[in-house]
Design an enzyme around this catalytic site. Sequence first.
Site, PDB file in Angstrom:
ATOM      1  N   TRP A  42       0.832  -1.207   0.000  1.00 27.62           N
ATOM      2  CA  TRP A  42       0.000   0.000   0.000  1.00 27.62           C
ATOM      3  C   TRP A  42       0.863   1.252   0.000  1.00 27.62           C
ATOM      4  CZ3 TRP A  42      -2.013   3.027   4.595  1.00 27.62           C
ATOM      5  CH2 TRP A  42      -1.119   2.986   5.676  1.00 27.62           C
ATOM      6  N   ASP A  43       2.142   1.085   0.373  1.00 25.93           N
ATOM      7  CA  ASP A  43       3.092   2.201   0.341  1.00 25.93           C
ATOM      8  C   ASP A  43       3.046   2.910  -1.011  1.00 25.93           C
ATOM      9  OD1 ASP A  43       3.853   0.053   2.153  1.00 25.93           O
ATOM     10  OD2 ASP A  43       5.636   1.228   2.624  1.00 25.93           O
ATOM     11  N   TRP A  50      -1.375  -8.255  -0.096  1.00 22.36           N
ATOM     12  CA  TRP A  50      -0.705  -7.304   0.790  1.00 22.36           C
ATOM     13  C   TRP A  50       0.694  -7.000   0.274  1.00 22.36           C
ATOM     14  CZ3 TRP A  50      -1.276  -3.393   3.452  1.00 22.36           C
ATOM     15  CH2 TRP A  50      -0.330  -2.943   4.374  1.00 22.36           C
ATOM     16  N   GLU A  51       1.426  -8.017  -0.168  1.00 20.09           N
ATOM     17  CA  GLU A  51       2.744  -7.831  -0.768  1.00 20.09           C
ATOM     18  C   GLU A  51       2.715  -8.483  -2.141  1.00 20.09           C
ATOM     19  OE1 GLU A  51       6.155  -8.764   1.630  1.00 20.09           O
ATOM     20  OE2 GLU A  51       5.051  -8.520   3.505  1.00 20.09           O
ATOM     21  N   GLU A  69      -0.529  -2.056  12.660  1.00 18.32           N
ATOM     22  CA  GLU A  69      -0.355  -3.507  12.669  1.00 18.32           C
ATOM     23  C   GLU A  69      -0.067  -4.083  14.055  1.00 18.32           C
ATOM     24  OE1 GLU A  69       1.346  -3.692   8.080  1.00 18.32           O
ATOM     25  OE2 GLU A  69       2.728  -3.593   9.776  1.00 18.32           O
ATOM     26  N   LYS A 123       1.184   1.620  16.265  1.00 21.28           N
ATOM     27  CA  LYS A 123       2.385   1.550  15.425  1.00 21.28           C
ATOM     28  C   LYS A 123       2.495   2.767  14.523  1.00 21.28           C
ATOM     29  CE  LYS A 123       4.676  -1.246  11.871  1.00 21.28           C
ATOM     30  NZ  LYS A 123       4.620  -2.481  11.053  1.00 21.28           N
ATOM     31  N   GLN A 124       1.377   3.155  13.925  1.00 20.77           N
ATOM     32  CA  GLN A 124       1.382   4.269  12.977  1.00 20.77           C
ATOM     33  C   GLN A 124      -0.032   4.801  12.814  1.00 20.77           C
ATOM     34  OE1 GLN A 124       3.022   1.642   9.905  1.00 20.77           O
ATOM     35  NE2 GLN A 124       1.325   2.179   8.589  1.00 20.77           N
ATOM     36  N   GLU A 143      13.377   3.856   7.509  1.00 14.15           N
ATOM     37  CA  GLU A 143      11.987   3.728   7.935  1.00 14.15           C
ATOM     38  C   GLU A 143      11.805   4.227   9.361  1.00 14.15           C
ATOM     39  OE1 GLU A 143       8.499   0.353   8.606  1.00 14.15           O
ATOM     40  OE2 GLU A 143      10.608  -0.158   8.852  1.00 14.15           O
TER      41      GLU A 143
END
Length: 690
Positions: free
Chosen positions: A356-357, A404-405, A485, A551-552, A628
């Site tokens: 999604w980045d 997702w990946e 996450e 987490k974010q 990151e």
Amino acid sequence: MKGKSLKIVKSLISCLILIGLVNNVVSYAQSKNLWIIKATDTSNYNPAYLGNGIIGFKSLKNGLGAEKVIINGLYDHSPLGDNIRLVNYFNPINLSITFKDNSELKFGINVSEWQQHLNLKEATLETSYNYAGMLNVKSQLMALRNLPMTTLGLYEFTAIEDIEFTIKNVMSIPDRSKTFSSYKTNLNYGLYRLGNNSKEKIAIMSAGFPTESGKDCLAGANTYFFNGNSPEINYIKLNPNSQQCSFVVKLKKGDKFSFAMLSSFTHSGFTSDVYNDVIRICSKDYNLGYPKLVTAHKLAWENLWKSDIEIEGDDEAQIDVRLGLYSLYSSITDGFDLSIPPCGLSETGWGGHIFWDSELWMYPPLLLMKPDFAKSMIDFRFNTLAQAKKRAAQFGYKGAMYPWESDLQGNECTPISYKLDMNEHHVTADVAIAAWNYYQVTKDKIWLKEKGFPILKEVANFWVSRSQKDLEGIYHIKNVVGPDEYFEDVDDDAFTNGAVKMVLNAAIKSAKIMDEDIDKRWIDVSKNLIVLNHMDGYTLQNAQYTGQKIKQADVNLLAFPLEYIKDKAQIERDLNYYEPKIDPNGPSMSYSVLATSYARLGNSDKAYQLFKKSYQPNRKPPFGFISEKPRPSATVFCTGYGGILQTVLFGFAGLNIGKSGIYQEKAKLPLSWIKLTIKREGEKDIVCIQ
């Protein structure tokens, strides 16, 4: 009053400590050239990044090669393993120097006057140093923008005393003797004529070999350009998996010797004639000379920089923002329908997979600055739509469910030791939002009909099948992982549900534009899908959330970039509640999201503090590429760069994407910024003044 003063003092001390830490991390030694980053200290060396969208590599201190080479468009994995990754096990960009006494040039105490210059404008890395008081070494490396499957190195050696040395170029490949494949290992050296009527021949050392799984083939080749008399090239096959070209250089004191090495790469994902195409690429326009290649490379980057962000009044921010654009531009090119992994092509962190980045973080600034690159990214998702539909069916859903990946074919590549691939489904909404935004910016109805609407339709159908209706007619999305996450298998994640509502509305709008039938279920789910609120007034992250560390950013994404929440009071409540909850050691993007929202609210001071917090602690010396996280982690974090660029564009500059395309609201510049100019090729400059 005394307590308030003490808090102010503590705050100032904290700021000073942070500034000191940042300055210790990376120092920009500039001569007022806001395009060049100069490095003179090797004590804490993090490599520079060079890329052209197909080939990416990171530098070595000695300037004689690459630490590692990443080749885009081809993923490989162990036959029985789950660690599928972008190919990164072939590196012919290397030279070594052996002196007459058989000693080798080794980077260390014998090196003095060392410096490297990363030129962002020209995408070149220049290295120079004195070796042992007997030889001056200079080099210039680049990933050729005009020839995206190649790299070029220019090398110059000046004798401080009479000297003799041998320059060696070794090409090693992995042992594939036990790999079952229709492709075979091929090490080769040949002299190739420049034309049917030409007697001149060029030396090319090449290699082709199967991937580890045996499904594909990779190939590379090197050739050399000499200035003046060409030395005799000596070729030797060192072993079944390694070969070498070398030549002897003899110099009198003060004499110079220079040459260039062109490296080319290709693989079976691009061509069915791998072994020969790599030689064709390597020899293209050889007769014109390498200066023509250099000139064309610089011209290509000059054209790229017609889309630039100029900041007056904050030189440090100017360089960092340009470094962000440079990192994104270096990681993608048009014509291949490829997207950008979290670290671009600098390394294979997270396998070089597409997350999604790409859509939520890197795509929006590129959609404004370089729409062709954004098109490549969203066309990649269209090309994998069929696989996404199969994946949805595999797990009992309708429509399309993106992984997702993702690899190039749209397969799920998340290591099976993680569970995120099973339930972190918001990526499917993120893809559709990107598709809708592409149409809103370009107004390309042909693209919408052929690619955009099919994505939106299938994604909308997925979310209808993924949602559950309760007895009161309210829809829920259960058992998901949101952007935060730290919390797995939760119900009604705020961002996921908000993104789904935006996608369903976009599908409805696009169906109207295309005069297509509108599925009534899209309307029903869109109106009745719940986004939870806490009794204290803030938006609740998920049904199970009780105030823990996150987490974010999750909830805060509803204000920006989704613009699902537009009420300023609600945005402020959510900002105030969740900012203290963010893990300071988490991904850097959270603070750029908060910064953008604060800027859009008109609080540019707070926005600027968070803008700096989103990347300054993550900068790594000597070039300042961000990682990151603040601690040691994968560098050249393109996801984080996408975040800070969005703060500049959608926060400080006041830009927005809507039904009329790109439009501007009031700019909210930081106090130190005198002027902000957004330059976009073919468009009128957007100028923001303090």
